[in-house]
Scaffold this motif. Structure first.
Motif, PDB file in Angstrom:
ATOM      1  N   PRO A 197      59.719  49.606   3.260  1.00 19.24           N
ATOM      2  CA  PRO A 197      58.884  49.750   2.109  1.00 19.24           C
ATOM      3  C   PRO A 197      59.263  49.847   0.680  1.00 19.24           C
ATOM      4  CG  PRO A 197      58.291  51.302   3.857  1.00 19.24           C
ATOM      5  CD  PRO A 197      59.912  50.699   4.112  1.00 19.24           C
ATOM      6  N   ARG A 208      69.768  46.394   4.423  1.00 18.37           N
ATOM      7  CA  ARG A 208      68.191  46.650   4.730  1.00 18.37           C
ATOM      8  C   ARG A 208      67.397  45.882   3.974  1.00 18.37           C
ATOM      9  NH1 ARG A 208      66.095  50.883   7.273  1.00 18.37           N
ATOM     10  NH2 ARG A 208      64.259  49.502   7.204  1.00 18.37           N
ATOM     11  N   THR A 235      65.058  42.595   5.705  1.00 12.11           N
ATOM     12  CA  THR A 235      63.663  42.659   5.655  1.00 12.11           C
ATOM     13  C   THR A 235      63.209  41.100   4.621  1.00 12.11           C
ATOM     14  OG1 THR A 235      63.559  45.098   5.000  1.00 12.11           O
ATOM     15  CG2 THR A 235      61.617  43.681   4.129  1.00 12.11           C
ATOM     16  N   TRP A 263      63.413  38.627   7.638  1.00 11.30           N
ATOM     17  CA  TRP A 263      62.375  38.673   8.356  1.00 11.30           C
ATOM     18  C   TRP A 263      60.995  37.986   7.849  1.00 11.30           C
ATOM     19  CZ3 TRP A 263      61.192  38.869  13.171  1.00 11.30           C
ATOM     20  CH2 TRP A 263      60.033  39.088  13.769  1.00 11.30           C
ATOM     21  N   TYR A 269      60.563  46.340  18.107  1.00 16.66           N
ATOM     22  CA  TYR A 269      60.931  47.266  17.064  1.00 16.66           C
ATOM     23  C   TYR A 269      61.020  46.349  15.826  1.00 16.66           C
ATOM     24  CZ  TYR A 269      65.346  44.843  16.713  1.00 16.66           C
ATOM     25  OH  TYR A 269      66.426  44.078  16.647  1.00 16.66           O
ATOM     26  N   VAL A 276      59.440  38.992  18.670  1.00 16.27           N
ATOM     27  CA  VAL A 276      58.700  40.381  18.701  1.00 16.27           C
ATOM     28  C   VAL A 276      58.288  40.782  20.107  1.00 16.27           C
ATOM     29  CG1 VAL A 276      56.324  41.319  17.983  1.00 16.27           C
ATOM     30  CG2 VAL A 276      57.666  39.988  16.156  1.00 16.27           C
ATOM     31  N   LYS A 327      58.540  44.806  14.729  1.00 17.04           N
ATOM     32  CA  LYS A 327      57.230  45.036  13.896  1.00 17.04           C
ATOM     33  C   LYS A 327      57.332  45.932  12.817  1.00 17.04           C
ATOM     34  CE  LYS A 327      54.256  44.141  18.079  1.00 17.04           C
ATOM     35  NZ  LYS A 327      53.408  44.767  19.196  1.00 17.04           N
ATOM     36  N   CYS A 328      58.347  46.906  13.001  1.00 23.01           N
ATOM     37  CA  CYS A 328      58.337  47.875  11.852  1.00 23.01           C
ATOM     38  C   CYS A 328      59.789  47.833  11.045  1.00 23.01           C
ATOM     39  CB  CYS A 328      58.280  49.421  12.558  1.00 23.01           C
ATOM     40  SG  CYS A 328      59.405  49.588  13.963  1.00 23.01           S
ATOM     41  N   ILE A 329      60.331  46.612  11.170  1.00 18.27           N
ATOM     42  CA  ILE A 329      61.703  46.224  10.570  1.00 18.27           C
ATOM     43  C   ILE A 329      61.452  46.420   8.838  1.00 18.27           C
ATOM     44  CG2 ILE A 329      61.579  44.061  10.525  1.00 18.27           C
ATOM     45  CD1 ILE A 329      64.745  44.224  11.426  1.00 18.27           C
ATOM     46  N   ASP A 330      60.228  46.071   8.506  1.00 15.36           N
ATOM     47  CA  ASP A 330      60.275  45.944   7.143  1.00 15.36           C
ATOM     48  C   ASP A 330      60.550  47.165   6.235  1.00 15.36           C
ATOM     49  OD1 ASP A 330      59.304  43.380   7.216  1.00 15.36           O
ATOM     50  OD2 ASP A 330      57.222  43.928   7.223  1.00 15.36           O
TER      51      ASP A 330
END
Length: 960
Positions: A36, A2, A6, A9, A29, A24, A31-34
């Protein structure tokens, strides 16, 4: 993974914004693959204690899993993960920490894992602790604890692959000297040199994830008992001062490390080989112990080679003086093998400096210059054990010494002559053979210059191809320098070949049989034949690559048909003198026909001879100097002949075992793999492919994925080793490509194979005349390919030899020969079936197989057909070989004939001695089981084949 996705991306949005927008739109999906930063930290904080506990587990699998998991976690945030774990490992290595001493091996593994990630992210983490690490780990080299010593050597091997010993070195000029060059002068024209990269600044982008504000805030909120809570020590020294101090520590450590190696050699006991099932002292250790010893020697050799290659010149000179003093003052016969590895490491090629470069070659070996006078001095007045030790060390010293060997050709040749003149001492004679082999291979083979693996190589302008410690090695713009033989080296190689191998070979033809002939057997001087064949075998192992099937001028005219190895060899020979070309002209063909004659004589004498009582003889007994006997009944002579035939059929160079090396290299690469970086490049490549980006369309799948920006984490040493193994693989491929090319020149598969040259029409006197002949007795129309095919028949004849050891050895080599000359099997299947069905009247010796129908009438003194049993066992084992079974299973008619033969062996079994019947039944069943396992998957493409198959089934049902 992961974390890598990230980072991938982020790279995609930065470098390919158009592709990111299109993706995108199609895949929201993303858009929220980062991931945190606080989640990354929570992941690290929870798993690090678990990995630490697993690392110190007493269960090896759990410990290894913890070791690898620790590596993966350290690759995510090496700046915060590495320091506390390195400090904890150092506490376990400190001799004052008695309660942690059992954790020393695991601590060494942890240090090996943390070294590269910490160096790459922030070199001061390692450099500031390096003096302490070196001091504490030296105690791990312990002659009483092989396992701990092994772990320590692995750590040191990893250390010197990434950190230089003493400082940087300067690469030679691109065009300043001759003698060493690239393997290929071609260039792809686009500046990539056959390499490609997936992205840019991939590692820096990934490190930015752990420098984000939310990640730092999560770090500040960690509890005090967290591993990641430890305060980062501020280092006041500059990077340059740290580097200077580390290099001084590495220089001092290298000499202390060599002293520890000397202690290991002094403590070495006699190394016993595995026995061959006959009991005795060789069976006191298991195969696991032998494998452990071999693995230890291999890792020690790699560590020492990388150590000397990573030294700058002042450090190397000090280390060389230490090694020279050790070799000059002590003789350790039981440590001869490992001492030769030490000599190999210190004498491996280095870049020639301007002041010492008298011959205008790019490689030199100061180690060889220093050790040859020590190792060759006064050999005649030494004991045999001392002479063996020094000659073994000399054999290791010359192995990769390059062109420097020419400076000492007189001393080395004298040493070989001395060893080979001691015909009564088997160990000393064998040591001379090894020295001859290594000298030949060092002068006629190409290999990388060892110092090319140095971690910090500076160009002439002061720039470095690898400016950051711990950075993955690049092939683009950082070429590999090779030792390529010169014409003078080929001349020296051929002079050794002529002096020690060819001359002895011809002397076999001038020998006179003083003994009386017994039952038509060929009586010869057994010791002379054994030793001459052994010298030829070791010679071929060293220089078989320069023996071509055709003249080099003819080979180069077929540039569209020949393999790269053949072309390179032909060019090398053209650079040699006319005398060398004359000696090499037709030498391979001549040796092939001489070997065919020897095997014909052996087959003639054993085709219907009286069977040995137990199928064996005492192979360990030493023959007297002039003892006479038959070469056909001497198992060692027969096995030497089989080994030489296998070499001449399947070997096209001294360096050919790339398969084993690649397996070891793959394991070392997996340990260094940065899975975050790998996941990053995989994601980036996949996204560019799915978006049909223009950049992805420019990527050539045939190019080498180079460096960090292609997902690789390789040290320079592993990169050079990988390219070297690829070159060795070309040598291995040549052993298959050359026979196919020769067959194509004859007309290809559509042309009928000529009648085999192998026959039983051979006498000892005729053989001697052929061996004495310079040009050879056979017509020039009879090509080397025909000789190869005759040698395969000779191996089949040896597979039916009365001696069980000769039969087993010949069967193994026959199986290997069929992988290179598989087309000959098609024309031997009918002969094999005829032998098993006793329908081979008048086929005595055809394709090397004795006539089983004639052997039915041969009964020994005990009233048994023992010779028939030996031939049947050999023929059945040949039928069971994979290549032969594949030919039998190819067509329905072949399968039907095989089934009828196997089911008709009842008559044959009744004729065999009772004690041989179970063995033959077992062999026949193994053949039938191989057929039965593929009965329902074999192709039946035509109506005729289907009818034949039905006839086969009806035949089997009728028997039941």
């Amino acid at each position: 993974a992961r974390v890598g996705v990230t980072a991938g991306w982020e790279v995609l949005r930065r470098d390919h914004p158009g592709a990111a927008r299109r993706l995108v739109e199609e895949e929201p999906y993303l858009k929220c693959i980062d991931l945190p930063g606080n989640e990354i930290l929570a992941f690290l904080d929870r798993l690090l204690p678990l990995c630490q506990q697993a690392l110190y587990s007493k269960i090896p699998t759990v410990s290894h899993a913890g070791e690898m998991a620790l590596l993966y976690l350290a690759q995510i945030d090496p700046v915060r993960v590495s320091p506390p774990l390195i400090d904890f490992s150092l506490r376990a290595l400190d001799i004052s920490s008695v309660n942690l001493s059992h954790q020393a091996p695991a601590a060494l593994c942890a240090l090996s894992c943390l070294l590269q990630p910490a160096l790459r992210a922030k070199s001061s983490i390692v450099l500031s602790r390096l003096p302490v690490v070196l001091r504490l780990t030296l105690a791990g080299i312990d002659s009483n604890d092989q396992q701990k010593s092994l772990r320590t050597l692995i750590f040191y091997r990893n250390l010197v692959m990434w950190i230089p010993v003493g400082g940087s070195i300067t690469l030679p000029d691109e065009g300043g000297t001759a003698g060493c060059e690239k393997l290929s002068d071609s260039n792809d024209g686009d500046g990539t040199e056959g390499t490609m990269q997936i992205g840019e600044r991939l590692t820096e982008t990934r490190y930015c994830l752990v420098e984000s504000q939310d990640y730092k805030a999560a770090v500040a909120a960690l509890p005090e008992n967290s591993i990641l809570f430890a305060e980062q020590t501020m280092i006041d020294d500059t990077e340059g001062a740290l580097m200077q101090e580390a290099m001084l520590a590495m220089s001092d450590w290298s000499l202390s490390f060599l002293d520890r190696i000397y202690e290991l050699l002094r403590a070495a006991g006699e190394q016993e080989k595995m026995g061959k099932g006959h009991g005795g002292v060789g069976m006191r250790h298991t195969s696991a112990d032998v494998a452990m010893t071999k693995n230890f020697s291999r890792i020690m050799k790699e560590t020492m080679i990388y150590l000397f290659a990573s030294m700058d010149d002042p450090t190397y000179e000090a280390a060389l003086r230490s090694v020279a003093r050790f070799l000059g003052e002590e003789t350790l016969p039981f440590a001869a093998k490992d001492a030769s590895l030490l000599c190999q490491a210190v004498c491996s090629t280095r870049f020639a400096s301007g002041s010492n470069n008298d011959t205008r070659t790019i490689d030199m070996s100061p180690g060889l210059n220093a050790l040859v006078p020590i190792l060759t001095e006064d050999l005649e007045h030494m004991s045999n054990k001392s002479a063996i030790y020094r000659l073994r060390c000399l054999a290791g010293a010359v192995r990769y010494a390059g062109s420097t060997v020419l400076k000492h050709r007189v001393a080395i040749t004298s040493a070989i002559s001395f060893a080979l003149s001691k015909s009564d001492d088997r160990a000393l004679f064998k040591t001379g053979c090894k020295l001859l082999r290594h000298t030949l291979s060092s002068q006629c083979e190409e290999y990388p210059i060892a110092q090319g693996v140095h971690p910090m190589r500076l160009l002439n302008n002061g720039n470095s191809p690898s400016p950051v410690l711990g950075m993955s090695a690049l092939l683009r713009g950082d070429r590999i320098w090779w030792h390529v033989p010169s014409g003078k080296q080929i001349d020296f190689t051929v002079s050794l070949l002529s002096q020690f191998a060819v001359s002895r070979w011809m002397e076999l033809g001038t020998s006179s049989a003083d003994g009386k002939a017994v039952a038509g057997a060929a009586n010869v001087n057994l010791q002379q034949w054994r030793q001459s064949l052994r010298v030829l075998r070791y010679t071929l192992r060293g220089c078989a690559g320069i023996l071509l099937d055709e003249d080099p001028e003819v080979v180069l005219t077929r540039d569209k048909e020949i393999c790269p190895k053949e072309m390179a060899t032909a060019k090398l020979i053209l650079a040699a003198s006319s005398e060398t070309k004359k000696i090499l002209q037709g030498l391979r063909r001549r040796i092939c026909f001489n070997l065919m004659d020897i095997m014909s004589l052996i087959a003639k004498d054993t085709v219907d001879c009286e069977s040995l009582s137990n199928g064996e003889e005492n192979e360990s007994r030493q023959y007297k100097k002039n003892e006479m006997g038959s070469i056909s009944m001497d198992s060692k002579i027969c096995k030497e002949v089989v080994a030489i035939v296998s070499l001449i059929l399947t070997r096209r160079g001294a360096q050919y075992r790339s398969g084993t090396g690649k397996s070891i290299l793959q394991g070392q690469q997996e340990i260094l793999t940065n899975w975050c970086l790998s996941a990053q490049t995989d994601f980036l490549s996949s996204m560019l492919s799915r978006s049909n980006d223009e950049f992805y369309n420019q990527i050539n799948d045939l190019y080498y994925e180079d460096g960090e920006n292609s997902g690789k984490t390789l040290s320079r040493a592993l990169l050079v080793n990988s390219i070297h193994l690829t070159n060795q693989a070309l040598t291995g491929y040549a052993s298959s490509q050359v026979p196919r090319r020769l067959r194509k020149l004859r007309g290809g598969p559509s042309v009928e194979i000529p009648e085999s040259l192998f026959s039983l029409d051979m006498a000892l006197q005729t053989l001697r005349e052929h061996l004495r002949s310079q040009s050879g007795p056979y017509s020039s129309k009879q090509t080397s390919l025909e000789a190869y095919e005759a040698l395969v028949d000779g191996l089949c004849a040896m597979s039916c030899h009365p001696n069980i050891n000769v039969r087993g050895n010949a069967l193994n080599n026959t199986d290997f020969a069929f992988t290179r000359f598989g087309w000959v099997v098609k024309h031997r299947t009918s002969r094999l079936l005829a032998a098993l069905s006793l329908n081979d009247d008048g086929q005595k010796g055809v394709h090397g197989i004795p006539s089983c129908s004639e052997l039915v009438n041969q009964i020994n003194s005990q009233g048994k057909r023992s010779r028939l049993a030996e031939v049947v066992k050999g023929v059945t084992k040949i039928v069971a070989l994979p290549k032969v079974m594949k030919q039998f299973l190819w067509g329905a008619n072949n399968r039907f004939e095989l089934v009828k033969t196997l089911c008709g062996t009842q008559k044959l079994l009744k004729l065999l001695p009772p004690e041989e019947v179970p063995k033959v039944v077992h062999y026949v069943n193994s053949v039938f089981l191989s057929y039965r396992s593929k009965l329902f998957s074999l192709p039946r493409n035509t109506e005729i084949e289907q009818k034949t198959h039905e006839s086969c089934l009806a035949f089997l049902l009728s028997i039941l």
